[in-house]
Design an enzyme around this catalytic site. Sequence first.
Site, short mmCIF file in Angstrom:
data_model
loop_
_atom_site.label_atom_id
_atom_site.label_comp_id
_atom_site.label_asym_id
_atom_site.label_seq_id
_atom_site.Cartn_x
_atom_site.Cartn_y
_atom_site.Cartn_z
N ASP A 51 -2.90 5.11 -2.58
CA ASP A 51 -2.38 3.99 -2.06
C ASP A 51 -1.82 3.54 -3.37
O ASP A 51 -2.23 3.29 -4.17
CB ASP A 51 -3.09 3.18 -1.35
CG ASP A 51 -3.64 3.34 0.15
OD1 ASP A 51 -3.37 4.57 0.33
OD2 ASP A 51 -4.36 2.64 0.53
N ASP A 103 0.77 -1.06 0.09
CA ASP A 103 -0.04 -0.06 0.11
C ASP A 103 0.81 1.30 0.00
O ASP A 103 0.31 2.44 -0.58
CB ASP A 103 -0.89 0.19 1.17
CG ASP A 103 -1.79 -1.23 1.16
OD1 ASP A 103 -1.61 -1.99 0.50
OD2 ASP A 103 -2.54 -1.20 2.44
N HIS A 123 -7.84 -0.46 -3.45
CA HIS A 123 -6.91 -1.42 -4.07
C HIS A 123 -7.37 -2.07 -5.19
O HIS A 123 -8.40 -2.81 -5.03
CB HIS A 123 -6.39 -2.25 -2.78
CG HIS A 123 -5.90 -1.31 -1.43
ND1 HIS A 123 -5.46 -1.64 -0.47
CD2 HIS A 123 -5.58 0.13 -1.70
CE1 HIS A 123 -4.90 -0.93 0.15
NE2 HIS A 123 -4.96 0.43 -0.51
N CYS A 175 -0.42 -7.96 -0.85
CA CYS A 175 -0.60 -6.87 0.06
C CYS A 175 0.63 -6.92 1.04
O CYS A 175 1.57 -5.93 1.06
CB CYS A 175 -1.56 -6.96 0.88
SG CYS A 175 -3.21 -7.07 0.11
N ASP A 193 -5.81 -4.89 -5.97
CA ASP A 193 -4.97 -6.15 -6.21
C ASP A 193 -5.84 -7.20 -5.63
O ASP A 193 -5.40 -8.35 -5.38
CB ASP A 193 -3.70 -6.08 -5.34
CG ASP A 193 -3.62 -5.73 -4.11
OD1 ASP A 193 -4.95 -5.24 -3.54
OD2 ASP A 193 -2.68 -5.72 -3.36
O1 DAV Z 1 -11.44 -7.11 -1.69
O2 DAV Z 1 -11.19 -6.18 0.53
C1 DAV Z 1 -8.44 -5.90 -0.63
C2 DAV Z 1 -7.27 -5.25 -1.10
C3 DAV Z 1 -6.04 -5.33 -0.22
N1 DAV Z 1 -5.13 -4.87 -0.85
C4 DAV Z 1 -10.88 -6.05 -0.77
C5 DAV Z 1 -9.75 -5.30 -1.26
#
Ligand code: DAV
Length: 394
Positions: free
Chosen positions: A222, A132, A272, A378, A274
């Site tokens: 981020d 992040d 995010h 992450c 990812d």
């Molecule tokens: O689906 O909660 C999480 C991504 C964390 N980098 C989600 C996204």
Amino acid sequence: VSNDLYPNASAPLERKDSGVPYVRPGLHVESYNDFDPLRHVIVGIADNQHIPEACPASNEKIPADSPMRGGKAGRRTQESIDRANECLNGFAKQLEDRGIIVDRPGAVDWHERITTPDFTISSGFGVMPPRDCLLTMGKSILMAPMSFRSRYFEYLAYVDLLREYFESDPECLIEQAPRPRLSDDSFRMDYVAAYEHLSDAETMARSLRKEYSTKETDILFDAADIMRLGKDIFVQHGLTTNLAGIRWIKRRYEPQGYRVHTLSFEDNHPIHIDATFCPLRPGLMLLNPNRPLFKGQREIFEKNDWQIVEAVNPAWDNPPPLCYSSTWLSMNTLILDHKTVCVEASEKAQQEQFDKLGFEVVPVDLRDAYAFGGGLHCATADVWREGTCEDYFP
Ligand code: DAV
């Protein structure tokens, strides 16, 4: 460059009394995507992690029925920290056993209240999801301007490491994006209050109108909202990345020959990219079936013969307790090279899908670290992947 040029990369580094940073001969910083052969990576740590008081940006990541929304702020239990570290250390060991150099961030004492002229919050967050915070773009590493007040000082955990990279690789550049203020003026302060009373359909409608908890007052993003594919950089506009942030990324990187694109997904909490849209190897993307791309945004991939496959469902109905992320961490993987992928050990269906797509799957026990900030992607940040900056979308 062989690994024995800098053995024990994970061990605490000895510093000279003069304060001159440790120089690691042969250290190399360079990465242009998430799938070329991984040679050197940072893996987060769970030490001393706190659940901070909710702040206008973080609230959106907390399920409405979670105890974290109320009075749950404070240090996480030592038992949960130890267990998460066991997972993260095991993951680091698996990578090292494959000849990948692994660094760990420094621990920071997060328990102090954080107060700036613009805001105050009970504590910092932790040092778990380096993805992040750090954006590796070619030979530079950028500390991102994150929107959670509790993460305002998270870069401190990486300062010593980045300083070593800077001294060790004569071409490496360390950068800091403009620091945001994160005052009440940076957020729609009514957004969170409204969230408690809105149905899923209403939060979705709000998200589709691109109304997010962050306003355009600060430059915010981020690093985990940014997907790097060689010359093309795809940025998700959402709760943690605003349009000013995307403009900054464009102005910073386009003069260097990168092309920056904005992506949006039908997601009521876009945070995010990812666990939403993940590159697997040149020509292949994995898309979250619950978060379709906005109209017209598949075109650049399809025109260039990239295949977009939908991820299979996660193994779990719910994330672990006190977790900020969704069950879709199932598709948050770490790719070691075009044929090898680390997948969470309990995500059997996701492992099978990778197997069918021609990957060797390395199962990694990480679920008990999810609450500390996410999954395998992450929990890591690229330092070096072999390969060059390709033009995948000519
Ligand atoms: O689906 O909660 C999480 C991504 C964390 N980098 C989600 C996204």
